[in-house]
Scaffold this active site. Structure first.
Site, PDB file in Angstrom:
ATOM      1  N   HIS A 100       0.908  -1.147  -0.044  1.00  0.00           N
ATOM      2  CA  HIS A 100       0.104  -0.019   0.158  1.00  0.00           C
ATOM      3  C   HIS A 100       0.905   1.222  -0.006  1.00  0.00           C
ATOM      4  CE1 HIS A 100      -2.912   3.070   1.113  1.00  0.00           C
ATOM      5  NE2 HIS A 100      -3.768   2.236   0.790  1.00  0.00           N
ATOM      6  N   GLU A 167      -3.689   1.996  -7.648  1.00  0.00           N
ATOM      7  CA  GLU A 167      -4.124   2.984  -6.629  1.00  0.00           C
ATOM      8  C   GLU A 167      -3.322   4.198  -7.128  1.00  0.00           C
ATOM      9  OE1 GLU A 167      -6.473   1.650  -2.826  1.00  0.00           O
ATOM     10  OE2 GLU A 167      -4.234   1.601  -2.482  1.00  0.00           O
TER      11      GLU A 167
HETATM   12  C1  PEP Z   1      -6.843   3.211   0.059  1.00  0.00           C
HETATM   13  O1  PEP Z   1      -6.588   3.432   1.214  1.00  0.00           O
HETATM   14  O2  PEP Z   1      -6.484   2.137  -0.197  1.00  0.00           O
HETATM   15  C2  PEP Z   1      -7.928   4.045  -0.555  1.00  0.00           C
HETATM   16  C3  PEP Z   1      -8.031   3.453  -1.890  1.00  0.00           C
HETATM   17  O3  PEP Z   1      -8.527   5.006   0.297  1.00  0.00           O
HETATM   18  P1  PEP Z   1      -9.310   5.895  -0.040  1.00  0.00           P
HETATM   19  O4  PEP Z   1     -10.644   5.107  -0.753  1.00  0.00           O
HETATM   20  O5  PEP Z   1     -10.001   6.571   1.120  1.00  0.00           O
HETATM   21  O6  PEP Z   1      -8.888   6.780  -1.275  1.00  0.00           O
END
Ligand code: PEP
Length: 252
Positions: A100, A167
């Site tokens: 992450h 992400e």
């Molecule tokens: C995450 O922490 O993986 C994430 C996607 O957070 P958020 O949905 O708050 O952007």
């Protein structure tokens, strides 16, 4: 709705503040999940902090599964403060988030460490949720490098048990989500990288999720328009109604 499984992985991060609040949140998620009429082929995974794994595990039902947010790469030993994938397995945890961006950025996790963690999660028969993504201003080429380094030494037989979460770092917790085009081109690029490492059938099986400021209003943009295989959800997963509304949107 297509036939591929859609994952909704709730990353609670360092929330909520108490065991009671964690139990309340898990109870609410499960109760709302029970009432969902059409959820298609969805998988719901709750990833609470380590201390709340056991209490949350005892409340799961209606297909909700348990995941962890991190692990150590060794099974046991002199690593004060750490928790191994083997220990997580003994708590009926099925998934572990690895790589992450908050772990990469705040805890200096580099690609070598992420690769070791990934191997340990797979060795213990759990599913790693490997998070990759570029920072603001970085080229998406970064994702290619992150994938190559994280997957080093992972056989095709093992790789089919991995979930990838795209992400973009600039979208996490900011309220600024990616466009369908951004997400779609990242997905295509990730699939190309996977196809370069593994046989096509294996590469195609690996779910690719989106994460970054998703909610019930924009989830369809990612799961339908960009054809991602679900979402890794931060903030919106701390609100049971909002989280389950996202699942309902997919079942429509
Ligand atoms: C995450 O922490 O993986 C994430 C996607 O957070 P958020 O949905 O708050 O952007």
């Amino acid at each position: 709705m297509d036939n591929r499984k859609k994952y909704f992985i709730a990353n609670w991060k360092m929330n909520p503040a108490s065991e009671n609040d964690a139990k309340k949140l898990a109870r609410n998620v499960v109760a709302l999940l029970r009432a969902v009429k059409k959820r298609g082929n969805t998988r719901i995974v709750l990833c609470p902090p380590f201390t709340f794994l056991l209490p949350v595990a005892s409340l799961l039902g209606y297909g909700a599964e348990l995941g962890a947010q991190n692990c150590h790469f060794e099974d046991s030993g002199a690593y004060t403060g750490e928790v191994s994938a083997k220990m997580l397995k003994s708590l009926k945890c099925r998934y572990v988030i690895v790589g992450h961006s908050e772990r990469r950025n705040y805890f200096n996790e580099d690609s070598k460490l992420i690769n070791k963690k990934l191997h340990s999660v797979l060795k213990n028969g759990l599913t790693p949720v490997l998070a990759v993504g570029e920072k603001e201003g970085e080229s998406v080429k970064v994702i290619e490098r992150q994938l190559k380094e994280a997957l080093e030494g992972v056989s095709g037989a093992k790789a089919k048990n991995i979930i990838i979460a795209y992400e973009p770092v600039w979208a996490i917790g900011t309220g600024k989500s990616a466009t369908a085009d951004n997400a779609m081109s990242a997905r295509i690029m990730i699939r190309k990288v996977l196809a370069a490492f593994y046989p096509k059938t294996t590469a195609n099986k690996i779910p690719v999720l989106y994460g970054g400021s998703t909610d019930s209003k924009n989830i369809v943009r990612f799961t339908k328009d960009a054809q991602m295989d679900g979402a890794l959800v931060g903030d919106s997963s701390l609100n049971a109604k909002e989280f389950i509304k996202m699942v309902e949107e997919i079942g429509k």
